[in-house]
Design a protein around this motif. Structure first.
Motif, mmCIF file in Angstrom:
data_model
loop_
_atom_site.group_PDB
_atom_site.id
_atom_site.type_symbol
_atom_site.label_atom_id
_atom_site.label_comp_id
_atom_site.label_asym_id
_atom_site.label_seq_id
_atom_site.Cartn_x
_atom_site.Cartn_y
_atom_site.Cartn_z
ATOM 1 N N ARG A 125 37.081 79.012 22.920
ATOM 2 C CA ARG A 125 36.881 77.978 21.906
ATOM 3 C C ARG A 125 37.371 76.659 22.518
ATOM 4 N N VAL A 126 36.442 75.753 22.799
ATOM 5 C CA VAL A 126 36.750 74.557 23.581
ATOM 6 C C VAL A 126 36.850 73.331 22.683
ATOM 7 N N PHE A 127 37.886 72.548 22.909
ATOM 8 C CA PHE A 127 38.081 71.283 22.194
ATOM 9 C C PHE A 127 37.986 70.135 23.184
ATOM 10 N N ILE A 128 37.192 69.135 22.845
ATOM 11 C CA ILE A 128 37.063 67.936 23.665
ATOM 12 C C ILE A 128 37.140 66.715 22.756
ATOM 13 N N ILE A 129 37.330 65.552 23.347
ATOM 14 C CA ILE A 129 37.453 64.317 22.575
ATOM 15 C C ILE A 129 36.461 63.294 23.114
ATOM 16 N N ASN A 130 35.643 62.766 22.217
ATOM 17 C CA ASN A 130 34.845 61.593 22.558
ATOM 18 C C ASN A 130 35.767 60.397 22.357
ATOM 19 N N THR A 131 36.357 59.913 23.438
ATOM 20 C CA THR A 131 37.416 58.914 23.327
ATOM 21 C C THR A 131 36.911 57.524 22.956
ATOM 22 N N GLU A 132 35.612 57.269 23.101
ATOM 23 C CA GLU A 132 35.083 55.960 22.714
ATOM 24 C C GLU A 132 33.615 56.072 22.365
ATOM 25 N N GLY A 133 33.186 55.181 21.463
ATOM 26 C CA GLY A 133 31.775 55.031 21.195
ATOM 27 C C GLY A 133 31.181 54.046 22.187
ATOM 28 N N ALA A 134 30.165 53.325 21.764
ATOM 29 C CA ALA A 134 29.502 52.362 22.648
ATOM 30 C C ALA A 134 30.247 51.032 22.587
ATOM 31 N N THR A 135 31.371 50.963 23.280
ATOM 32 C CA THR A 135 32.168 49.738 23.258
ATOM 33 C C THR A 135 31.508 48.617 24.063
ATOM 34 N N ASP A 136 30.518 48.953 24.866
ATOM 35 C CA ASP A 136 29.659 47.962 25.529
ATOM 36 C C ASP A 136 28.216 48.398 25.236
ATOM 37 N N PRO A 137 27.657 47.976 24.090
ATOM 38 C CA PRO A 137 26.339 48.472 23.671
ATOM 39 C C PRO A 137 25.225 48.238 24.687
ATOM 40 N N ALA A 187 48.083 66.941 25.497
ATOM 41 C CA ALA A 187 48.658 68.161 26.073
ATOM 42 C C ALA A 187 50.089 68.361 25.604
ATOM 43 N N GLY A 188 50.869 67.285 25.577
ATOM 44 C CA GLY A 188 52.257 67.393 25.166
ATOM 45 C C GLY A 188 52.398 67.805 23.720
ATOM 46 N N HIS A 189 51.626 67.193 22.835
ATOM 47 C CA HIS A 189 51.721 67.542 21.415
ATOM 48 C C HIS A 189 51.286 68.989 21.181
ATOM 49 N N LEU A 190 50.202 69.406 21.817
ATOM 50 C CA LEU A 190 49.744 70.792 21.657
ATOM 51 C C LEU A 190 50.795 71.782 22.139
ATOM 52 N N ALA A 191 51.422 71.480 23.271
ATOM 53 C CA ALA A 191 52.446 72.387 23.793
ATOM 54 C C ALA A 191 53.639 72.477 22.847
ATOM 55 N N LEU A 192 54.007 71.345 22.263
ATOM 56 C CA LEU A 192 55.188 71.315 21.392
ATOM 57 C C LEU A 192 54.939 72.013 20.059
ATOM 58 N N VAL A 193 53.758 71.831 19.478
ATOM 59 C CA VAL A 193 53.526 72.404 18.147
ATOM 60 C C VAL A 193 52.952 73.815 18.193
ATOM 61 N N LEU A 194 52.319 74.198 19.318
ATOM 62 C CA LEU A 194 51.707 75.525 19.402
ATOM 63 C C LEU A 194 52.517 76.508 20.236
ATOM 64 N N GLY A 195 53.387 76.005 21.095
ATOM 65 C CA GLY A 195 54.219 76.893 21.895
ATOM 66 C C GLY A 195 53.394 77.845 22.735
ATOM 67 N N SER A 196 53.641 79.130 22.590
ATOM 68 C CA SER A 196 52.957 80.131 23.410
ATOM 69 C C SER A 196 51.464 80.233 23.097
ATOM 70 N N ARG A 197 51.036 79.659 21.984
ATOM 71 C CA ARG A 197 49.615 79.688 21.616
ATOM 72 C C ARG A 197 48.860 78.479 22.156
ATOM 73 N N ARG A 198 49.540 77.660 22.959
ATOM 74 C CA ARG A 198 48.878 76.437 23.422
ATOM 75 C C ARG A 198 47.665 76.785 24.280
ATOM 76 N N PRO A 199 46.616 75.963 24.199
ATOM 77 C CA PRO A 199 45.403 76.246 24.980
ATOM 78 C C PRO A 199 45.557 75.893 26.448
ATOM 79 N N THR A 200 44.664 76.433 27.268
ATOM 80 C CA THR A 200 44.556 76.014 28.665
ATOM 81 C C THR A 200 44.100 74.560 28.680
ATOM 82 N N PHE A 201 44.851 73.719 29.381
ATOM 83 C CA PHE A 201 44.579 72.281 29.331
ATOM 84 C C PHE A 201 44.109 71.783 30.689
ATOM 85 N N VAL A 202 42.954 71.093 30.700
ATOM 86 C CA VAL A 202 42.357 70.596 31.935
ATOM 87 C C VAL A 202 42.248 69.071 31.874
#
Length: 402
Positions: free
Chosen positions: A367-379, A241-256
């Motif tokens: 236009r929604v952006f999400i992050i898969n923060t991990e794979g199967a770290t416990d298979p 959220a912080g990086h998006l706000a800093l580099v996009l300014g008024s174009r930053r997305p709605t952050f949840v």
């Protein structure tokens, strides 16, 4: 549960220290460091057009951190980066000159690092990153794990030569114990959470995560309108959220910000208007997000640049894992761990509630952006929840990367 951000600091500029930590120049520095990592490659960004059509939005893109630096998690970017920065700084102090990333694998840095011991508490992924960073420079690592960390995740940390120290209780108990023992033994705590008087090193960890956002902005066909990111102590959510706000300014997305309902320390902090520690209850399946007190740095950032906070349940998280593992039409199959798909779970939960959808202005143009923060770290755990082994899901991958 859903809560718009009504904090008095909402939409205020970031604290100057946080702006320096999470801005464009900081992300460039992290990317320069990554060029000296032997197994570095940008992680893939996938389009999910079929799911987007099902949810009534224009596009969904997911950044797949299951491929990050051989560790299977975005946290590979944070802990190791902080350890290496600290080793280079110590070498610089000893030599009386600046020591660059180009000297990362030199005998000079290794000689200095062998006298260092770094310590941290972990749910699994952060500890692997710290241990890997220590191994890269020749430092010792002592990793504190609480009783909820699976044997498989502990073994993955120990593989990097780290000393494993078991702690009864929760993640927050292990944080406290790591800090206590480190003071006693003169070790350096490399934590992904912060507390009063301890901010710089967690700031370095968060800074490491900005490289992921910088990559995504280059990969995305358009700037997203909405971003859903899961949170434990809040470090990754605040970094994104912080990086998006800093580099996009008024174009930053709605952050949840998306919390597990059983460990909703950021949601409850937003409700209280200040950081709060919540009571430990029944464990959540989202083990990497099971934290009961937010990082002070993360809260300071999110109180300004998060637009809403929400929670998802256990069934929501498992449903997201399975939806990614069993796509339809041209969507790719994606291996997402129990915590990895929580951002998608948040989007799906928000979309199913007309009031939340309206509050976020989530519609056919979104236009929604999400992050898969991990794979199967416990298979083994992944297989039990999805009904397929992660390598089987991986072989079903189809569709195209963006």
């Amino acid at each position: 549960m859903f809560l718009p951000n009504h904090h008095r600091d909402h939409c205020e500029p970031l604290d100057p220290v946080d702006a320096e930590t999470l801005g464009a120049a900081a992300a460039e520095e992290v990317e320069r460091y990554l060029r000296f990592r032997a197994n570095h490659a940008p992680t893939p960004l996938h389009a999910l057009p079929t799911l987007a059509a099902e949810l009534g939005v224009e596009a969904i893109h997911i950044k797949d951190e299951g491929f990050r630096l051989g560790l299977g998690s975005f946290k590979a970017l944070g802990g190791a980066y902080a350890v290496i920065q600290l080793a280079l700084e110590e070498a610089g102090r000893r030599l009386g000159r600046s020591v660059d990333y180009a000297e990362l694998h030199s005998s000079v840095v290794r000689t200095v690092a062998t006298g260092m011991t770094v310590a941290c508490a972990t749910d699994g992924n952060h500890g692997r990153s710290v241990a890997q960073g220590a191994q890269l420079v020749g430092a010792r690592a002592a990793i504190f794990v609480h009783s909820g960390v699976s044997d498989e995740r502990v073994a993955a940390i120990a593989r990097f030569g780290a000393e494993i120290i078991r702690v009864d209780g929760t993640y927050d108990d292990s944080v406290a114990e790591a800090a206590r023992v480190a003071v006693e033994k003169g070790w350096i705590v490399v934590s992904d959470t912060s507390w009063p008087g301890y901010e710089r090193i967690p700031g370095l960890v968060m800074q490491g995560y900005t490289a992921m956002v910088r990559e995504a902005l280059r990969q995305l066909p358009e700037v997203p309108t909405h971003v859903f990111v899961q949170a434990g102590v809040g470090g990754v959510a605040a970094a994104v959220a912080g990086h998006l706000a800093l580099v996009l300014g008024s174009r930053r997305p709605t952050f949840v910000v998306v919390d597990p309902a059983r460990a909703a320390c950021l949601f409850e902090s937003a409700r209280a208007g200040h950081p709060v520690r919540i009571e430990h209850g029944e464990p959540t399946v989202m083990a990497m997000l099971e934290c009961y007190e937010p990082s002070l740095i993360a809260w300071r950032v999110l109180s300004r640049v998060a637009d809403a906070f929400m929670t998802v349940g256990e069934d929501d998280a498992v449903a997201a894992m399975n939806r990614l593992a069993r796509p339809t039409d041209s969507d790719p199959a994606i291996v997402a761990g129990e915590s990895g798909g929580a951002g998608l779970a948040g989007l799906m939960r928000a979309n199913a509630d007309p009031d939340i959808r309206e509050a976020l202005q989530l519609n056919e143009a979104s236009r929604v952006f999400i992050i898969n923060t991990e794979g199967a770290t416990d298979p083994e755990r992944y297989t039990a929840l999805v009904g397929m082994a992660p390598d089987v899901v991986a072989t079903r991958r189809q569709g195209a990367d963006v």
